[in-house]
Design a protein around this motif. Sequence first.
Motif, PDB file in Angstrom:
ATOM      1  N   GLN A   4      44.785  48.819   5.573  1.00 24.87           N
ATOM      2  CA  GLN A   4      44.241  49.820   4.656  1.00 24.87           C
ATOM      3  C   GLN A   4      42.736  49.634   4.470  1.00 24.87           C
ATOM      4  O   GLN A   4      41.991  50.605   4.393  1.00 24.87           O
ATOM      5  CB  GLN A   4      44.961  49.726   3.295  1.00 24.87           C
ATOM      6  N   GLU A   5      42.270  48.387   4.432  1.00 22.96           N
ATOM      7  CA  GLU A   5      40.840  48.108   4.253  1.00 22.96           C
ATOM      8  C   GLU A   5      40.019  48.631   5.429  1.00 22.96           C
ATOM      9  O   GLU A   5      38.947  49.205   5.241  1.00 22.96           O
ATOM     10  CB  GLU A   5      40.598  46.604   4.067  1.00 22.96           C
ATOM     11  N   ILE A   6      40.530  48.441   6.638  1.00 22.56           N
ATOM     12  CA  ILE A   6      39.820  48.915   7.831  1.00 22.56           C
ATOM     13  C   ILE A   6      39.830  50.434   7.871  1.00 22.56           C
ATOM     14  O   ILE A   6      38.816  51.067   8.194  1.00 22.56           O
ATOM     15  CB  ILE A   6      40.432  48.303   9.111  1.00 22.56           C
ATOM     16  N   GLU A   7      40.954  51.050   7.515  1.00 21.90           N
ATOM     17  CA  GLU A   7      41.027  52.512   7.455  1.00 21.90           C
ATOM     18  C   GLU A   7      40.061  53.065   6.402  1.00 21.90           C
ATOM     19  O   GLU A   7      39.424  54.096   6.608  1.00 21.90           O
ATOM     20  CB  GLU A   7      42.457  52.973   7.159  1.00 21.90           C
ATOM     21  N   THR A   8      39.952  52.369   5.263  1.00 27.47           N
ATOM     22  CA  THR A   8      39.024  52.783   4.206  1.00 27.47           C
ATOM     23  C   THR A   8      37.591  52.712   4.708  1.00 27.47           C
ATOM     24  O   THR A   8      36.782  53.615   4.455  1.00 27.47           O
ATOM     25  CB  THR A   8      39.206  51.902   2.954  1.00 27.47           C
ATOM     26  N   ALA A  10      36.611  52.915   7.884  1.00 32.54           N
ATOM     27  CA  ALA A  10      36.453  53.984   8.877  1.00 32.54           C
ATOM     28  C   ALA A  10      36.282  55.332   8.184  1.00 32.54           C
ATOM     29  O   ALA A  10      35.450  56.152   8.590  1.00 32.54           O
ATOM     30  CB  ALA A  10      37.642  54.014   9.828  1.00 32.54           C
ATOM     31  N   SER A  11      37.036  55.578   7.123  1.00 34.29           N
ATOM     32  CA  SER A  11      36.912  56.837   6.381  1.00 34.29           C
ATOM     33  C   SER A  11      35.542  56.953   5.723  1.00 34.29           C
ATOM     34  O   SER A  11      34.947  58.034   5.693  1.00 34.29           O
ATOM     35  CB  SER A  11      37.996  56.933   5.303  1.00 34.29           C
ATOM     36  N   ALA A  12      35.039  55.846   5.191  1.00 32.63           N
ATOM     37  CA  ALA A  12      33.713  55.854   4.562  1.00 32.63           C
ATOM     38  C   ALA A  12      32.628  56.144   5.599  1.00 32.63           C
ATOM     39  O   ALA A  12      31.724  56.949   5.359  1.00 32.63           O
ATOM     40  CB  ALA A  12      33.444  54.517   3.878  1.00 32.63           C
ATOM     41  N   LEU A  13      32.731  55.530   6.768  1.00 30.02           N
ATOM     42  CA  LEU A  13      31.746  55.771   7.827  1.00 30.02           C
ATOM     43  C   LEU A  13      31.838  57.194   8.364  1.00 30.02           C
ATOM     44  O   LEU A  13      30.833  57.786   8.744  1.00 30.02           O
ATOM     45  CB  LEU A  13      31.928  54.768   8.967  1.00 30.02           C
ATOM     46  N   ALA A  24      33.633  56.930  13.912  1.00 30.53           N
ATOM     47  CA  ALA A  24      33.692  55.943  12.837  1.00 30.53           C
ATOM     48  C   ALA A  24      34.604  54.781  13.220  1.00 30.53           C
ATOM     49  O   ALA A  24      34.282  53.613  12.966  1.00 30.53           O
ATOM     50  CB  ALA A  24      34.170  56.602  11.547  1.00 30.53           C
ATOM     51  N   ARG A  25      35.732  55.087  13.848  1.00 29.16           N
ATOM     52  CA  ARG A  25      36.637  54.013  14.285  1.00 29.16           C
ATOM     53  C   ARG A  25      35.973  53.138  15.348  1.00 29.16           C
ATOM     54  O   ARG A  25      36.116  51.917  15.337  1.00 29.16           O
ATOM     55  CB  ARG A  25      37.953  54.596  14.798  1.00 29.16           C
TER      56      ARG A  25
END
Length: 198
Positions: A4-8, A10-13, A24-25
């Motif tokens: 979830q932290e990595i997805e968060t 990626a979403s922020a970027l 972003a990913r």
Amino acid sequence: MASQEIETLASALARLPGLGPRSARRAVLWLVKRRETALRQIVSALLEVQDKLVECGTCGNVDTQDPCGVCADPRRDQRSLCVVEDVADLWALDRAKLFTGRYHVLGGKLSALDGVRPEDLNIASLLARVEGGGIDEVVLAMNATLEGQTTAHYIAERLEAFPVRITQLAHGLPVGGELDYLDEGTLAQALRARRPVG
């Protein structure tokens, strides 16, 4: 599946201009692979600038000091003022080192469709700067869009009451441009702005 932290992250970027979800990913993967060097540097730089960013009270630039470095520079020509739509435009012009005067950031452009009116932009502070005296020339450096040119025309009308020379950036053929790759608007502007040879 990433945590979830990595997805968060990626979403922020992905909310950054020019980055979509896939880019972003890729950026997150690049940062993860370089977490000891690049990731720590980026996090440190973001934390350092987070609380120091301010908008210049004079021109509207973004810096870590007020007045900004451009306004505080005594080598700048105080008689020339270049009006731009956004901070990105100021940075682009200043990076080219071709304009040695000062700047004024409007914070956008007039747009009836988006509901942006003159009072929504930093036009009143521009008029106050010019009214304060000491400015001989105002360069209108708006983008070559319908809204940009409408904004330039509006400001030029408002500045007619002051004893300043009002100029605008030239528009037309880019250096190295080929005619068959240019849009009709650019070609039309280039033809209207044609000048004698020699």
